[in-house]
Design a protein around this motif. Structure first.
Motif, PDB file in Angstrom:
ATOM      1  N   GLU A   1       0.844  -1.187   0.000  1.00 30.05           N
ATOM      2  CA  GLU A   1       0.000   0.000   0.000  1.00 30.05           C
ATOM      3  C   GLU A   1       0.888   1.249   0.000  1.00 30.05           C
ATOM      4  N   TYR A   2       0.393   2.298  -0.627  1.00 32.31           N
ATOM      5  CA  TYR A   2       1.190   3.512  -0.753  1.00 32.31           C
ATOM      6  C   TYR A   2       0.249   4.686  -0.994  1.00 32.31           C
ATOM      7  N   THR A   3       0.606   5.823  -0.446  1.00 34.95           N
ATOM      8  CA  THR A   3      -0.163   7.044  -0.645  1.00 34.95           C
ATOM      9  C   THR A   3       0.605   7.969  -1.576  1.00 34.95           C
ATOM     10  N   ILE A   4      -0.051   8.494  -2.591  1.00 35.84           N
ATOM     11  CA  ILE A   4       0.605   9.412  -3.517  1.00 35.84           C
ATOM     12  C   ILE A   4       1.144  10.611  -2.740  1.00 35.84           C
ATOM     13  N   ASN A   5       2.431  10.895  -2.922  1.00 39.12           N
ATOM     14  CA  ASN A   5       3.073  11.949  -2.142  1.00 39.12           C
ATOM     15  C   ASN A   5       4.168  12.623  -2.972  1.00 39.12           C
ATOM     16  N   PRO A  35      12.136   4.819  -5.983  1.00 39.01           N
ATOM     17  CA  PRO A  35      12.573   5.203  -4.636  1.00 39.01           C
ATOM     18  C   PRO A  35      11.718   4.632  -3.506  1.00 39.01           C
ATOM     19  N   ASP A  36      10.584   4.064  -3.840  1.00 37.83           N
ATOM     20  CA  ASP A  36       9.701   3.444  -2.850  1.00 37.83           C
ATOM     21  C   ASP A  36       8.732   2.538  -3.603  1.00 37.83           C
ATOM     22  N   MET A  37       7.806   1.899  -2.871  1.00 37.26           N
ATOM     23  CA  MET A  37       6.851   0.989  -3.505  1.00 37.26           C
ATOM     24  C   MET A  37       5.697   1.772  -4.121  1.00 37.26           C
ATOM     25  N   LEU A  38       6.019   2.527  -5.163  1.00 36.04           N
ATOM     26  CA  LEU A  38       5.049   3.438  -5.765  1.00 36.04           C
ATOM     27  C   LEU A  38       3.875   2.701  -6.401  1.00 36.04           C
ATOM     28  N   GLU A  39       4.091   1.469  -6.839  1.00 35.29           N
ATOM     29  CA  GLU A  39       3.012   0.712  -7.461  1.00 35.29           C
ATOM     30  C   GLU A  39       1.918   0.357  -6.465  1.00 35.29           C
ATOM     31  N   GLY A  40       2.199   0.541  -5.172  1.00 30.67           N
ATOM     32  CA  GLY A  40       1.240   0.181  -4.130  1.00 30.67           C
ATOM     33  C   GLY A  40       0.082   1.139  -3.966  1.00 30.67           C
ATOM     34  N   ILE A  41      -0.039   2.174  -4.811  1.00 30.70           N
ATOM     35  CA  ILE A  41      -1.187   3.087  -4.674  1.00 30.70           C
ATOM     36  C   ILE A  41      -2.496   2.390  -5.047  1.00 30.70           C
ATOM     37  N   VAL A  42      -2.400   1.278  -5.800  1.00 34.17           N
ATOM     38  CA  VAL A  42      -3.595   0.501  -6.138  1.00 34.17           C
ATOM     39  C   VAL A  42      -3.311  -0.984  -6.005  1.00 34.17           C
ATOM     40  N   ASN A  43      -4.375  -1.726  -5.771  1.00 33.21           N
ATOM     41  CA  ASN A  43      -4.349  -3.168  -5.880  1.00 33.21           C
ATOM     42  C   ASN A  43      -5.192  -3.515  -7.095  1.00 33.21           C
ATOM     43  N   HIS A  44      -4.552  -4.054  -8.136  1.00 35.15           N
ATOM     44  CA  HIS A  44      -5.268  -4.335  -9.384  1.00 35.15           C
ATOM     45  C   HIS A  44      -5.817  -5.757  -9.320  1.00 35.15           C
ATOM     46  N   ASN A  45      -7.057  -5.857  -8.897  1.00 35.61           N
ATOM     47  CA  ASN A  45      -7.712  -7.150  -8.720  1.00 35.61           C
ATOM     48  C   ASN A  45      -8.622  -7.422  -9.904  1.00 35.61           C
TER      49      ASN A  45
END
Length: 268
Positions: free
Chosen positions: A156-160, A244-254
């Motif tokens: 999980e990740y928050t756009i920042n 630089p971080d787990m940027l792909e974690g802003i979504v879970n593509h289910n």
């Protein structure tokens, strides 16, 4: 994993989000984007493309927007009204042969059979890129859940600031994977660099018919073909690939059941 949301900027001035979605997916539980953006990014412009004109004529299905409370930052467009020649293109191009392919999992037939559905993102992204007011445009598949920090997902990740500044260093960001094709459910386009050029070429690649000379016609294959052909600066969203971080974690593509629920009548 991002441990906290560190941002000093107003992200609504930096990013816009675009997606495309037919009625059959919009009304399904696997469609999480509409509610998720409203809940977690309520000030970010969301450009949403539906197919009501086409679906009313072909299946009778449609999204009843009159029954919805549409947030002020949501901008809804009918793909088949914005592109009045789109239906003819689907009927007269080689997309009209998609139903002839063998849909066995992970074969050429599977990708080509479903390519006419995934193609919809090309005109949606192009239209949004011409009207959005931010330097970055993020495409997200509609069958995704927004997963900022604290939602309980493994990734999980928050756009920042980190996400935004990384995107600004590249033409595009994507989930490129070593030895595999790019997963195109999450792409970031830098419209102040070559992101706009890429978007236009991406759309033209389909409309000009070049896509049908490829081994596969799906958007993943086209994306990888074009990034190499144009030499754009394509940055990773995965920390394992250099982000630089787990940027792909802003979504879970289910994807859920959606890869099994398509038919030629729904696509053409």
């Amino acid at each position: 994993m991002q441990t906290k949301n560190i941002t000093s900027m107003d992200i609504s001035k930096e990013i816009s989000i675009v997606s495309t979605c037919p009625a059959r997916l919009f009304n399904d539980k696997h469609q999480g984007l509409w509610r998720g953006i409203q809940k977690y990014y309520p000030n970010v412009d969301f450009y949403f493309y539906h197919e009501n004109k086409f679906e009313k004529e072909s299946t009778g299905d449609y999204i009843n927007f009159e029954s919805l409370e549409i947030p002020k930052n949501y901008h809804c467009y009918d793909l088949f009204e914005e592109y009045d020649d789109l239906h003819d293109f689907l009927k007269t191009s080689k997309f009209n042969t998609c139903h002839t392919f063998n849909k066995n999992e992970m074969t050429q037939g599977y990708w080509n059979a479903n390519s006419l559905y995934w193609f919809r993102k090309a005109p949606a992204i192009l239209h949004a890129s011409k009207i959005c007011k931010t330097p970055l445009l993020i495409f997200l598949d509609a069958d995704s859940y927004i997963t900022p920090i604290g939602t309980g997902y493994e990734d999980e990740y928050t756009i920042n600031d980190v996400y935004i500044q990384w995107a600004k260093k590249h033409d595009v960001l994507s989930r490129n994977r070593p030895g595999l094709f790019t997963e195109t459910g999450h792409i970031v386009f830098n419209l102040e660099k070559r992101g706009m050029e890429f978007i236009e070429k991406f759309y033209d690649f389909y409309i000009d018919g070049r896509v049908f000379d490829l081994y596969r016609w799906d958007d993943c294959w086209v994306f990888d073909t074009l990034t190499k052909e144009l030499g754009v600066k394509n940055g990773p969203l995965s920390q394992k690939r250099g982000a630089p971080d787990m940027l792909e974690g802003i979504v879970n593509h289910n994807k859920g059941k959606w890869q099994h629920l398509r038919s030629s009548e729904q696509g053409l």
